[in-house]
Design a protein around this motif. Structure first.
Motif, PDB file in Angstrom:
ATOM      1  N   GLY A   9       1.725  -6.027  73.855  1.00 39.45           N
ATOM      2  CA  GLY A   9       2.230  -7.040  72.636  1.00 39.45           C
ATOM      3  C   GLY A   9       0.548  -7.266  71.947  1.00 39.45           C
ATOM      4  O   GLY A   9      -0.525  -7.206  72.236  1.00 39.45           O
ATOM      5  N   PRO A  10       1.047  -8.722  71.229  1.00 41.61           N
ATOM      6  CA  PRO A  10      -0.735  -9.182  70.547  1.00 41.61           C
ATOM      7  C   PRO A  10      -1.035  -9.596  71.822  1.00 41.61           C
ATOM      8  O   PRO A  10      -1.052  -9.848  73.132  1.00 41.61           O
ATOM      9  CB  PRO A  10       0.011 -10.623  70.008  1.00 41.61           C
ATOM     10  CG  PRO A  10       1.548  -9.748  69.781  1.00 41.61           C
ATOM     11  CD  PRO A  10       1.739  -9.176  70.743  1.00 41.61           C
ATOM     12  N   HIS A  11      -1.974  -9.702  71.596  1.00 48.52           N
ATOM     13  CA  HIS A  11      -3.738  -9.298  73.031  1.00 48.52           C
ATOM     14  C   HIS A  11      -4.417 -11.098  72.552  1.00 48.52           C
ATOM     15  O   HIS A  11      -5.452 -10.464  71.368  1.00 48.52           O
ATOM     16  CB  HIS A  11      -4.807  -8.290  72.774  1.00 48.52           C
ATOM     17  CG  HIS A  11      -5.006  -8.324  74.523  1.00 48.52           C
ATOM     18  ND1 HIS A  11      -4.423  -8.183  75.823  1.00 48.52           N
ATOM     19  CD2 HIS A  11      -6.699  -8.006  74.355  1.00 48.52           C
ATOM     20  CE1 HIS A  11      -5.995  -8.121  76.608  1.00 48.52           C
ATOM     21  NE2 HIS A  11      -6.898  -8.090  75.472  1.00 48.52           N
ATOM     22  N   PRO A  12      -5.232 -11.188  73.510  1.00 49.50           N
ATOM     23  CA  PRO A  12      -4.592 -11.416  74.268  1.00 49.50           C
ATOM     24  C   PRO A  12      -2.882 -12.306  75.056  1.00 49.50           C
ATOM     25  O   PRO A  12      -3.060 -12.966  75.457  1.00 49.50           O
ATOM     26  CB  PRO A  12      -6.024 -12.283  74.947  1.00 49.50           C
ATOM     27  CG  PRO A  12      -6.084 -13.736  74.381  1.00 49.50           C
ATOM     28  CD  PRO A  12      -5.779 -12.659  73.217  1.00 49.50           C
ATOM     29  N   GLN A  13      -2.735 -12.494  74.406  1.00 50.88           N
ATOM     30  CA  GLN A  13      -1.827 -13.512  74.107  1.00 50.88           C
ATOM     31  C   GLN A  13       0.020 -13.258  74.797  1.00 50.88           C
ATOM     32  O   GLN A  13       0.396 -13.760  75.793  1.00 50.88           O
ATOM     33  CB  GLN A  13      -0.685 -14.042  72.580  1.00 50.88           C
ATOM     34  CG  GLN A  13      -1.862 -15.064  71.766  1.00 50.88           C
ATOM     35  CD  GLN A  13      -2.661 -14.185  70.729  1.00 50.88           C
ATOM     36  OE1 GLN A  13      -2.762 -12.651  70.832  1.00 50.88           O
ATOM     37  NE2 GLN A  13      -3.349 -15.042  70.240  1.00 50.88           N
ATOM     38  N   ALA A  14      -0.449 -12.177  74.973  1.00 54.18           N
ATOM     39  CA  ALA A  14       1.657 -11.021  75.303  1.00 54.18           C
ATOM     40  C   ALA A  14       0.340 -11.427  77.071  1.00 54.18           C
ATOM     41  O   ALA A  14       1.469 -11.095  77.942  1.00 54.18           O
ATOM     42  CB  ALA A  14       1.396  -9.516  75.077  1.00 54.18           C
ATOM     43  N   LEU A  15      -0.441 -11.165  76.960  1.00 55.84           N
ATOM     44  CA  LEU A  15      -1.103 -11.136  78.564  1.00 55.84           C
ATOM     45  C   LEU A  15      -1.221 -12.438  79.519  1.00 55.84           C
ATOM     46  O   LEU A  15      -0.679 -12.930  80.157  1.00 55.84           O
ATOM     47  CB  LEU A  15      -2.627 -11.095  78.937  1.00 55.84           C
ATOM     48  CG  LEU A  15      -3.164 -10.831  79.641  1.00 55.84           C
ATOM     49  CD1 LEU A  15      -2.630  -9.743  80.799  1.00 55.84           C
ATOM     50  CD2 LEU A  15      -5.196 -10.130  80.028  1.00 55.84           C
ATOM     51  N   GLN A  16      -1.757 -13.786  78.144  1.00 51.30           N
ATOM     52  CA  GLN A  16      -1.333 -15.232  79.135  1.00 51.30           C
ATOM     53  C   GLN A  16      -0.243 -15.022  79.154  1.00 51.30           C
ATOM     54  O   GLN A  16       0.211 -16.074  80.089  1.00 51.30           O
ATOM     55  CB  GLN A  16      -2.188 -15.680  77.872  1.00 51.30           C
ATOM     56  CG  GLN A  16      -3.617 -15.683  77.838  1.00 51.30           C
ATOM     57  CD  GLN A  16      -4.316 -16.408  76.845  1.00 51.30           C
ATOM     58  OE1 GLN A  16      -3.613 -16.427  76.081  1.00 51.30           O
ATOM     59  NE2 GLN A  16      -5.741 -16.881  76.834  1.00 51.30           N
ATOM     60  N   LYS A  17       0.954 -14.928  78.610  1.00 50.78           N
ATOM     61  CA  LYS A  17       2.722 -15.138  78.649  1.00 50.78           C
ATOM     62  C   LYS A  17       2.748 -14.660  79.511  1.00 50.78           C
ATOM     63  O   LYS A  17       3.564 -15.647  80.734  1.00 50.78           O
ATOM     64  CB  LYS A  17       2.837 -15.125  77.752  1.00 50.78           C
ATOM     65  CG  LYS A  17       4.599 -14.967  77.478  1.00 50.78           C
ATOM     66  CD  LYS A  17       5.283 -14.613  75.624  1.00 50.78           C
ATOM     67  CE  LYS A  17       6.540 -15.047  75.962  1.00 50.78           C
ATOM     68  NZ  LYS A  17       7.753 -14.595  75.109  1.00 50.78           N
ATOM     69  N   ALA A  18       2.532 -13.502  80.422  1.00 52.56           N
ATOM     70  CA  ALA A  18       2.893 -12.807  80.921  1.00 52.56           C
ATOM     71  C   ALA A  18       2.185 -13.744  82.568  1.00 52.56           C
ATOM     72  O   ALA A  18       3.559 -14.148  83.175  1.00 52.56           O
ATOM     73  CB  ALA A  18       2.900 -10.963  81.099  1.00 52.56           C
ATOM     74  N   TRP A  19       0.939 -14.161  82.316  1.00 55.48           N
ATOM     75  CA  TRP A  19       0.841 -15.038  83.601  1.00 55.48           C
ATOM     76  C   TRP A  19       1.219 -16.178  83.580  1.00 55.48           C
ATOM     77  O   TRP A  19       2.086 -16.499  85.126  1.00 55.48           O
ATOM     78  CB  TRP A  19      -0.395 -15.640  83.563  1.00 55.48           C
ATOM     79  CG  TRP A  19      -1.774 -15.169  84.625  1.00 55.48           C
ATOM     80  CD1 TRP A  19      -3.541 -15.413  84.518  1.00 55.48           C
ATOM     81  CD2 TRP A  19      -1.178 -15.676  85.796  1.00 55.48           C
ATOM     82  NE1 TRP A  19      -3.478 -16.213  85.911  1.00 55.48           N
ATOM     83  CE2 TRP A  19      -2.583 -15.686  86.626  1.00 55.48           C
ATOM     84  CE3 TRP A  19      -0.102 -15.931  86.240  1.00 55.48           C
ATOM     85  CZ2 TRP A  19      -2.435 -16.573  88.162  1.00 55.48           C
ATOM     86  CZ3 TRP A  19      -0.014 -15.971  88.352  1.00 55.48           C
ATOM     87  CH2 TRP A  19      -1.301 -16.668  88.733  1.00 55.48           C
ATOM     88  N   ALA A  20       1.980 -16.914  82.759  1.00 54.36           N
ATOM     89  CA  ALA A  20       2.608 -17.985  83.006  1.00 54.36           C
ATOM     90  C   ALA A  20       3.781 -18.133  82.870  1.00 54.36           C
ATOM     91  O   ALA A  20       4.424 -18.280  84.046  1.00 54.36           O
ATOM     92  CB  ALA A  20       2.588 -19.210  81.618  1.00 54.36           C
ATOM     93  N   THR A  21       4.347 -17.236  82.564  1.00 54.28           N
ATOM     94  CA  THR A  21       5.622 -16.384  83.169  1.00 54.28           C
ATOM     95  C   THR A  21       6.430 -16.118  84.659  1.00 54.28           C
ATOM     96  O   THR A  21       6.811 -16.141  85.760  1.00 54.28           O
ATOM     97  CB  THR A  21       6.574 -15.222  82.818  1.00 54.28           C
ATOM     98  OG1 THR A  21       6.386 -15.763  80.947  1.00 54.28           O
ATOM     99  CG2 THR A  21       7.895 -14.854  83.342  1.00 54.28           C
TER     100      THR A  21
END
Length: 164
Positions: free
Chosen positions: A109-121
């Motif tokens: 998805g949108p980068h880096p937002q999808a990656l940051q959301k996955a780490w937070a989750t």
């Protein structure tokens, strides 16, 4: 979350390292400046050198603050993974990574937002509901696919883990 656990033999991360401040949301301008300052030949040289998993050009965070405090310093390495016996050209930084287990979280998805959301989750939901905890070691992002402008990407987030 799309996750898998793997046992990975020891490997080396080689590339170009710098110290940056941790940014939790959005693009990290210090990392962006570091990567764009590298000549195209440096990226091509790294791509040709990588010979093991995680594959491709990697974004590596090491020496992280245990509390992941916003603004804390870390070592960022733009590089690749190589087998322990692979000769490393002069002028590259090296992080030796011992054998161990990793949780690999795939994002898209949108980068880096999808990656940051996955780490937070992962921190808020995945780790508390699974029998794993982080162990010392670098955190690695492998970009598997991205658009030309790098605003959308499919990535693997590699986190070193051990049984809780």
């Amino acid at each position: 979350m799309d996750t898998r656990i793997v046992d990975q033999p020891g490997f080396r991360l080689v590339g170009h390292a710098t110290r940056v401040r941790l940014v939790h949301h959005g693009v990290n301008p210090e990392i962006q400046r570091h990567i764009t300052a590298l000549p195209t030949a440096a990226h091509l040289r790294l791509k040709a050198l990588g010979d093991t998993e995680p594959s491709g050009l990697l974004a590596v965070s090491d020496d992280l603050d245990p509390d992941y405090a916003e603004g804390s310093e870390l070592t960022y390495l733009h590089g690749v993974a190589v087998s322990p016996g692979t000769p490393v050209p002069d002028g590259l930084d090296i992080i030796d990574v011992p054998a161990g287990r990793w949780v690999i979280i795939r994002t898209s998805g949108p980068h880096p937002q999808a990656l940051q959301k996955a780490w937070a989750t992962a921190a808020a939901v995945w780790f508390p509901s699974h029998p794993w905890r982080l162990r010392p070691g670098p955190e690695i992002v492998a970009v598997l696919e991205s658009t030309n402008d790098a605003h959308t990407a499919t990535c693997e987030l590699w986190l070193p883990v051990e049984p809780a």
